[in-house]
Design a protein around this motif. Sequence first.
Motif, PDB file in Angstrom:
ATOM      1  N   ILE A 109       0.707  -1.236   0.041  1.00  0.00           N
ATOM      2  CA  ILE A 109       0.081   0.139  -0.045  1.00  0.00           C
ATOM      3  C   ILE A 109       0.544   1.413  -0.056  1.00  0.00           C
ATOM      4  O   ILE A 109       0.478   2.270  -0.642  1.00  0.00           O
ATOM      5  N   ASP A 110       1.978   1.433   0.837  1.00  0.00           N
ATOM      6  CA  ASP A 110       2.730   2.428   0.728  1.00  0.00           C
ATOM      7  C   ASP A 110       3.715   2.432  -0.364  1.00  0.00           C
ATOM      8  O   ASP A 110       5.153   2.082  -0.209  1.00  0.00           O
ATOM      9  N   ASN A 124       4.908   4.719  -2.382  1.00  0.00           N
ATOM     10  CA  ASN A 124       6.375   5.475  -2.431  1.00  0.00           C
ATOM     11  C   ASN A 124       7.203   5.318  -1.392  1.00  0.00           C
ATOM     12  O   ASN A 124       8.292   6.016  -1.383  1.00  0.00           O
ATOM     13  N   LEU A 154       0.829   6.573   5.710  1.00  0.00           N
ATOM     14  CA  LEU A 154      -0.016   6.456   4.679  1.00  0.00           C
ATOM     15  C   LEU A 154      -1.101   7.453   4.681  1.00  0.00           C
ATOM     16  O   LEU A 154      -1.572   7.618   5.948  1.00  0.00           O
ATOM     17  N   GLU A 180      -4.216   6.932   0.139  1.00  0.00           N
ATOM     18  CA  GLU A 180      -3.456   5.696  -0.122  1.00  0.00           C
ATOM     19  C   GLU A 180      -4.241   4.344   0.565  1.00  0.00           C
ATOM     20  O   GLU A 180      -4.163   3.372   0.077  1.00  0.00           O
ATOM     21  N   LYS A 213      -7.186   3.701  -1.620  1.00  0.00           N
ATOM     22  CA  LYS A 213      -6.707   2.833  -2.781  1.00  0.00           C
ATOM     23  C   LYS A 213      -6.063   1.445  -2.445  1.00  0.00           C
ATOM     24  O   LYS A 213      -6.461   0.587  -3.375  1.00  0.00           O
ATOM     25  N   GLY A 214      -5.586   1.350  -1.376  1.00  0.00           N
ATOM     26  CA  GLY A 214      -5.224  -0.060  -1.075  1.00  0.00           C
ATOM     27  C   GLY A 214      -6.316  -1.040  -0.902  1.00  0.00           C
ATOM     28  O   GLY A 214      -6.301  -2.171  -0.996  1.00  0.00           O
TER      29      GLY A 214
END
Length: 202
Positions: A50-51, A53, A58, A62, A65-66
């Motif tokens: 999920i992270d 970048n 988070l 994010e 979206k995860g």
Amino acid sequence: SIETHTTHYFLQRHSIARIMSVDWEEVNTKLPFARTKEDFAKRKELWEAIDVNGNGFLSLAEVTKGVRDVLAVDELFDAIPAVNRSFHHCKNISTNPSEHGPDFIEFREFRLLLQTLRQFFEYYQAFDRIDTGDDDRISKEEFTSDGLKATMEKWVGPVEDMEGEFDSIDTNGGGQILFNEFIDWALARDLDIEDDIEPDDD
């Protein structure tokens, strides 16, 4: 048009989600919040997915979206209100302020987030079942409809007066129950929908 097609797609997914019974065993598997070495390893893997970048925290965007892309549980595709409330619930009850501010989740808070997501997904399913008009709010007519009292009592125990219960949930007096109001009530009543599956013990 693309916009019309996208709208139709989301509505189609929503109607499918309402028909399908949630596979809670799958949900439990995808939300590893147990205090075990196995689940800790799964949490680390999930966090890294999920992270994207790799900055070590988070945002709500994010996490949202995860949930959709990484957890990918079809029945929870439209449960964004549950994700939003889970995120802010975790921030509100966190004992140590985040060095990144109140708008981000750190890994130390991730287990609590997953556990809260699991609980609030269940509340969202209950809310969605009552909201037969699909307008993201529950009217008194929907709440007091024939047959709901028996279902409701399976979830929260005895309810003497359905109209009175509705009024107690509708804290802003707007004549409709919003999801945030429903969450507060569900937490207070320890709501548990009947098709929920307990996670397996290690």
